[in-house]
Motif scaffolding. Structure first.
Motif, PDB file in Angstrom:
ATOM      1  N   LYS A  84      13.873   8.180  19.927  1.00 11.84           N
ATOM      2  CA  LYS A  84      13.221   8.816  18.775  1.00 11.84           C
ATOM      3  C   LYS A  84      12.637   7.795  17.797  1.00 11.84           C
ATOM      4  O   LYS A  84      11.885   8.157  16.897  1.00 11.84           O
ATOM      5  N   GLY A  85      13.013   6.546  17.975  1.00 14.82           N
ATOM      6  CA  GLY A  85      12.484   5.504  17.093  1.00 14.82           C
ATOM      7  C   GLY A  85      11.028   5.215  17.404  1.00 14.82           C
ATOM      8  O   GLY A  85      10.531   5.450  18.511  1.00 14.82           O
ATOM      9  N   ARG A  86      10.335   4.676  16.400  1.00 18.10           N
ATOM     10  CA  ARG A  86       8.916   4.341  16.538  1.00 18.10           C
ATOM     11  C   ARG A  86       8.745   2.842  16.278  1.00 18.10           C
ATOM     12  O   ARG A  86       9.147   2.338  15.230  1.00 18.10           O
ATOM     13  N   PHE A  87       8.113   2.148  17.240  1.00 16.98           N
ATOM     14  CA  PHE A  87       8.016   0.698  17.187  1.00 16.98           C
ATOM     15  C   PHE A  87       6.569   0.263  17.416  1.00 16.98           C
ATOM     16  O   PHE A  87       5.779   0.995  18.020  1.00 16.98           O
ATOM     17  N   VAL A  88       6.242  -0.945  16.951  1.00 17.08           N
ATOM     18  CA  VAL A  88       4.888  -1.462  17.133  1.00 17.08           C
ATOM     19  C   VAL A  88       4.943  -2.983  17.244  1.00 17.08           C
ATOM     20  O   VAL A  88       5.732  -3.631  16.561  1.00 17.08           O
ATOM     21  N   VAL A  89       4.117  -3.534  18.129  1.00 16.66           N
ATOM     22  CA  VAL A  89       3.964  -4.978  18.281  1.00 16.66           C
ATOM     23  C   VAL A  89       2.471  -5.295  18.245  1.00 16.66           C
ATOM     24  O   VAL A  89       1.697  -4.756  19.044  1.00 16.66           O
ATOM     25  N   ALA A  90       2.075  -6.166  17.317  1.00 16.66           N
ATOM     26  CA  ALA A  90       0.675  -6.554  17.188  1.00 16.66           C
ATOM     27  C   ALA A  90       0.545  -8.052  17.407  1.00 16.66           C
ATOM     28  O   ALA A  90       1.347  -8.832  16.892  1.00 16.66           O
ATOM     29  N   GLY A  91      -0.448  -8.458  18.170  1.00 18.16           N
ATOM     30  CA  GLY A  91      -0.665  -9.877  18.408  1.00 18.16           C
ATOM     31  C   GLY A  91      -1.357 -10.113  19.737  1.00 18.16           C
ATOM     32  O   GLY A  91      -1.265  -9.292  20.658  1.00 18.16           O
TER      33      GLY A  91
ATOM     34  N   LYS B 113       7.811   3.557  26.000  1.00 17.94           N
ATOM     35  CA  LYS B 113       6.830   4.558  25.596  1.00 17.94           C
ATOM     36  C   LYS B 113       6.724   4.708  24.080  1.00 17.94           C
ATOM     37  O   LYS B 113       5.689   5.137  23.569  1.00 17.94           O
ATOM     38  N   ASN B 114       7.792   4.380  23.391  1.00 19.93           N
ATOM     39  CA  ASN B 114       7.775   4.527  21.932  1.00 19.93           C
ATOM     40  C   ASN B 114       7.387   3.231  21.213  1.00 19.93           C
ATOM     41  O   ASN B 114       7.593   3.098  20.012  1.00 19.93           O
ATOM     42  N   THR B 115       6.821   2.273  21.967  1.00 15.84           N
ATOM     43  CA  THR B 115       6.335   1.015  21.379  1.00 15.84           C
ATOM     44  C   THR B 115       4.819   0.958  21.490  1.00 15.84           C
ATOM     45  O   THR B 115       4.267   0.945  22.596  1.00 15.84           O
ATOM     46  N   HIS B 116       4.169   0.935  20.358  1.00 22.81           N
ATOM     47  CA  HIS B 116       2.707   0.889  20.307  1.00 22.81           C
ATOM     48  C   HIS B 116       2.247  -0.570  20.310  1.00 22.81           C
ATOM     49  O   HIS B 116       2.854  -1.416  19.661  1.00 22.81           O
ATOM     50  N   ARG B 117       1.191  -0.883  21.054  1.00 22.65           N
ATOM     51  CA  ARG B 117       0.665  -2.243  21.133  1.00 22.65           C
ATOM     52  C   ARG B 117      -0.707  -2.334  20.471  1.00 22.65           C
ATOM     53  O   ARG B 117      -1.577  -1.495  20.673  1.00 22.65           O
ATOM     54  N   ILE B 118      -0.894  -3.397  19.672  1.00 19.91           N
ATOM     55  CA  ILE B 118      -2.184  -3.705  19.056  1.00 19.91           C
ATOM     56  C   ILE B 118      -2.535  -5.125  19.470  1.00 19.91           C
ATOM     57  O   ILE B 118      -1.790  -6.059  19.177  1.00 19.91           O
TER      58      ILE B 118
ATOM     59  N   MET C 238       0.862  -1.188   0.000  1.00 18.27           N
ATOM     60  CA  MET C 238       0.000   0.000   0.000  1.00 18.27           C
ATOM     61  C   MET C 238       0.894   1.233   0.000  1.00 18.27           C
ATOM     62  O   MET C 238       1.900   1.280   0.720  1.00 18.27           O
ATOM     63  N   GLN C 239       0.559   2.182  -0.818  1.00 17.04           N
ATOM     64  CA  GLN C 239       1.375   3.391  -0.956  1.00 17.04           C
ATOM     65  C   GLN C 239       1.038   4.383   0.155  1.00 17.04           C
ATOM     66  O   GLN C 239       0.261   5.329  -0.029  1.00 17.04           O
ATOM     67  N   ILE C 240       1.593   4.139   1.336  1.00 22.58           N
ATOM     68  CA  ILE C 240       1.375   5.018   2.480  1.00 22.58           C
ATOM     69  C   ILE C 240       2.720   5.321   3.130  1.00 22.58           C
ATOM     70  O   ILE C 240       3.682   4.576   2.986  1.00 22.58           O
ATOM     71  N   THR C 241       2.764   6.436   3.827  1.00 23.71           N
ATOM     72  CA  THR C 241       3.993   6.835   4.513  1.00 23.71           C
ATOM     73  C   THR C 241       4.169   6.016   5.786  1.00 23.71           C
ATOM     74  O   THR C 241       3.242   5.926   6.602  1.00 23.71           O
ATOM     75  N   PRO C 242       5.321   5.383   5.972  1.00 20.96           N
ATOM     76  CA  PRO C 242       5.525   4.554   7.170  1.00 20.96           C
ATOM     77  C   PRO C 242       5.361   5.348   8.465  1.00 20.96           C
ATOM     78  O   PRO C 242       5.849   6.476   8.584  1.00 20.96           O
ATOM     79  N   ARG C 243       4.670   4.742   9.420  1.00 20.69           N
ATOM     80  CA  ARG C 243       4.467   5.345  10.740  1.00 20.69           C
ATOM     81  C   ARG C 243       5.495   4.854  11.745  1.00 20.69           C
ATOM     82  O   ARG C 243       5.762   5.520  12.742  1.00 20.69           O
TER      83      ARG C 243
END
Length: 351
Positions: A211-218, A229-234, A176-181
């Protein structure tokens, strides 16, 4: 052919990767002209999370007991050209024994968890397959290839052990042509033996790079786990959201369960899904990985947090995108659901 499949779940992708595999494979088998009945045991944890309650490419039956199932659908199962029993099916040993005794067509076992299955067999703790049942199947389909296939034939007496690796459904997973978050993300159900790798290759880099942006989904991560604080959870991400999720990352992390690492030749479904979305993958290393992707050209490898940080902070953007595109081309050529359906059809035709 008329094909009957006993599977863990096709209606719910919650907390399992089986549903995604079955959906892509059986849709492509349907497209090739086969008639499919999918049999799924009713489970409360899936009932509350059925994101595809009525798959359009197969007849799906949710049953409550084997007695009820065999009484009503026994003749249809017996007369099928092929009956496939999947790993982790509830009462899978009882199902397998009934199928081996009554089914007239090809009888196959589809192991989506091969190293886990073999380890459980060695301990005498496998709930869905027994050693004496393996020779009763005409075909042992395995998510793991390489030397494991020979071991299944020689040690357990399988008549024919063949690889049927996981695959990707290009209708569900695409760029998908979107800007990485996010700079780095990970998608996977909690697993105790994968958690050290997640700590090393995502949590530690996140903690040291504010300053890095991280995400964990599961799903199923323990509530006591602490995230920076810079790790988003889904908590849960249904398959239709995977493309946007992967496309929103500069890099994505692939982690392999310990037993799959030891066995080798065990690509995960998330590996192919991420590649199909053209997001560059950073993976742990395991034997046989080179059979699926060329390291440095189609995939990146990392063994420590500092190595991961160097990739995240210094890797050129143009080369990053090129690695993602090359991985996508490789997957579309060799690891799509259509490829797996063709392979399965060839195995069945040979028998």
């Amino acid at each position: 052919m008329k094909i009957v499949v006993f599977g863990l779940s096709i209606t719910s992708s919650w907390g399992n990767g089986h549903a995604t595999t079955y959906r892509g494979l059986l849709r492509e088998m349907d497209r090739r002209g086969h008639e499919i009945l999918f049999l799924e045991r009713d489970a409360t944890w899936y009932e509350a999370h059925r994101d595809l309650p009525e798959p359009p490419f197969c007849n799906t039956l949710i049953y409550k007991s084997l007695d009820e199932l065999f009484a009503e659908y026994g003749p249809e199962i017996c007369d099928a050209d092929c009956v496939i029993v999947g790993s982790y099916v509830y009462q899978g040993i009882e199902v397998g024994k009934w199928v081996s005794k009554h089914a007239k067509g090809i009888k196959a076992f589809y192991d989506i968890d091969t190293p886990v299955t073999l380890a459980a067999l060695d301990r005498g703790e496998c709930q869905y397959l027994s050693e004496d049942l393996i020779p009763c199947y005409d075909l042992y389909l395995s998510f793991t290839g390489g030397p494991t296939l020979d071991h299944i034939e020689r040690h357990y007496g399988s008549r024919a052990a063949r690889p049927l690796y996981c695959s990707v459904d290009p209708l569900v997973h695409y760029p998908m042509q979107i800007t990485p978050r996010w700079d780095l993300g990970y998608l996977g159900t909690y697993s105790r033996d994968r958690q050290p790798g997640l700590d090393l290759l995502l949590c530690q880099p996140a903690a040291s790079w504010e300053k890095g942006r991280f995400v964990v989904a599961g799903a199923q991560y323990p509530s006591e786990l602490k995230w920076s604080k810079n790790t988003h959870r889904i908590e849960h991400l249904p398959p239709e959201c995977h493309s946007e999720f992967y496309s929103s990352q500069r890099f994505t992390l692939n982690l392999t369960r310990k037993q799959m690492q030891v066995a080798g030749y065990s690509p995960s479904v998330r590996l192919f899904e991420a590649a199909a979305c053209a997001v560059p993958i950073v993976s742990d290393h395991w034997p046989g990985l080179e059979q699926f992707f060329v390291p440095g050209k189609e995939i990146l490898l990392a063994s420590g947090s500092q190595e991961m940080l160097r990739i995240l902070q210094r890797f050129p953007d143009d080369e990053r995108r090129a690695i993602g595109e090359r991985a996508r081309a490789r997957v579309m050529q060799s690891h799509s659901a259509a490829c797996r359906a063709e392979e399965l059809e060839e195995y069945l035709t040979a028998l």
